[in-house]
Scaffold this active site. Sequence first.
Site, short mmCIF file in Angstrom:
data_model
loop_
_atom_site.label_atom_id
_atom_site.label_comp_id
_atom_site.label_asym_id
_atom_site.label_seq_id
_atom_site.Cartn_x
_atom_site.Cartn_y
_atom_site.Cartn_z
N SER A 65 0.91 -0.82 -0.04
CA SER A 65 0.17 -0.34 -0.08
C SER A 65 1.05 0.89 0.26
CB SER A 65 -0.54 0.27 1.14
OG SER A 65 -1.49 -0.76 0.78
N1 SAM Z 1 -0.60 -5.06 4.19
C1 SAM Z 1 0.42 -5.28 3.16
C2 SAM Z 1 1.26 -4.55 2.91
O1 SAM Z 1 1.45 -3.99 4.05
O2 SAM Z 1 1.95 -5.45 1.90
C3 SAM Z 1 -0.97 -4.42 1.16
C4 SAM Z 1 -1.72 -5.97 1.50
S1 SAM Z 1 -1.46 -6.04 -0.07
C5 SAM Z 1 -3.30 -4.19 -0.35
C6 SAM Z 1 -3.64 -6.87 0.19
C7 SAM Z 1 -3.39 -8.15 0.63
O3 SAM Z 1 -4.14 -8.81 0.97
C8 SAM Z 1 -2.32 -9.20 -0.66
O4 SAM Z 1 -1.54 -9.80 -0.12
C9 SAM Z 1 -4.02 -10.58 -1.03
O5 SAM Z 1 -3.35 -11.27 -1.25
C10 SAM Z 1 -4.61 -10.57 0.89
N2 SAM Z 1 -5.66 -11.08 0.26
C11 SAM Z 1 -6.45 -10.80 -0.19
N3 SAM Z 1 -7.33 -11.29 0.68
C12 SAM Z 1 -7.17 -12.32 1.41
C13 SAM Z 1 -7.71 -12.98 2.32
N4 SAM Z 1 -9.23 -13.28 2.48
N5 SAM Z 1 -7.39 -13.69 3.52
C14 SAM Z 1 -5.82 -12.87 3.13
N6 SAM Z 1 -5.05 -12.27 2.97
C15 SAM Z 1 -5.81 -11.66 1.86
#
Ligand code: SAM
Length: 218
Positions: A65
């Site tokens: 992000s």
């Molecule tokens: N918090 C993160 C960072 O600091 O880099 C941002 C992560 S990115 C915007 C969103 C993440 O959510 C992705 O890695 C994606 O694989 C994960 N994601 C999506 N759906 C999910 C779920 N149901 N459970 C766990 N992770 C999930």
Amino acid sequence: MSVNPKYFLEQRIILVDSLRRKGIKDERVLTAIEKVPREIFVPADQKDRAYIDNALPIECGQSISQPYTVAYMTELLDTFDGCKVLEIGTGSGYQCAILSVLGCEVFSIERIEFLHNKVKKIFANLNIKARLFLGDGSKGLPEFAPFDRIIVTAAAPDIPSSLINQLKIGGKLVIPVGSRNEQIMTLVIRSSTNKYEIIRKDSFRFVPLIGEEGWSNE
Ligand code: SAM
């Protein structure tokens, strides 16, 4: 690319100043951003862009992000020392590291194994203490509930009821809710067992929350 670590520290100070100008007020959050080396959490070919205030691509088609978004969500989450936090979407691990530096007891869940394993290694190297899980976080982590705070860093179509049920009374959930293209940052405060206050804030764009209480994986 070999870069003097002092260069990255200077970049972090400039970034923090820009976040302050963009309206982030919580000095604890700004101090945490000044402490965490974002360049460690971005892929090797993106390190020279680590302190531009942008989201960046990471492995597996996901993203780290934008620093402003991390600061905004962390400020809204309103943590305290020893706060028990669940993060859904570990991704690069950057948001999780910020929460850990803020003194939170962090539980973070990621659905993609490659990212989960990569963050485990980074945290071991940086000596960051957080409990990392692999799985569908849209259902939360019932075996470790209740939580003081829950933060969802992926876009949800609705507020997952499992997450609301895993909040302590007085607990807060920060989650982007909306379509796949645009979401409203939403703060949910659990005021009593069956009462919730829902406050809608600004608009953002996240990768989708894929799972049982999120979007389907098309
Ligand atoms: N918090 C993160 C960072 O600091 O880099 C941002 C992560 S990115 C915007 C969103 C993440 O959510 C992705 O890695 C994606 O694989 C994960 N994601 C999506 N759906 C999910 C779920 N149901 N459970 C766990 N992770 C999930």
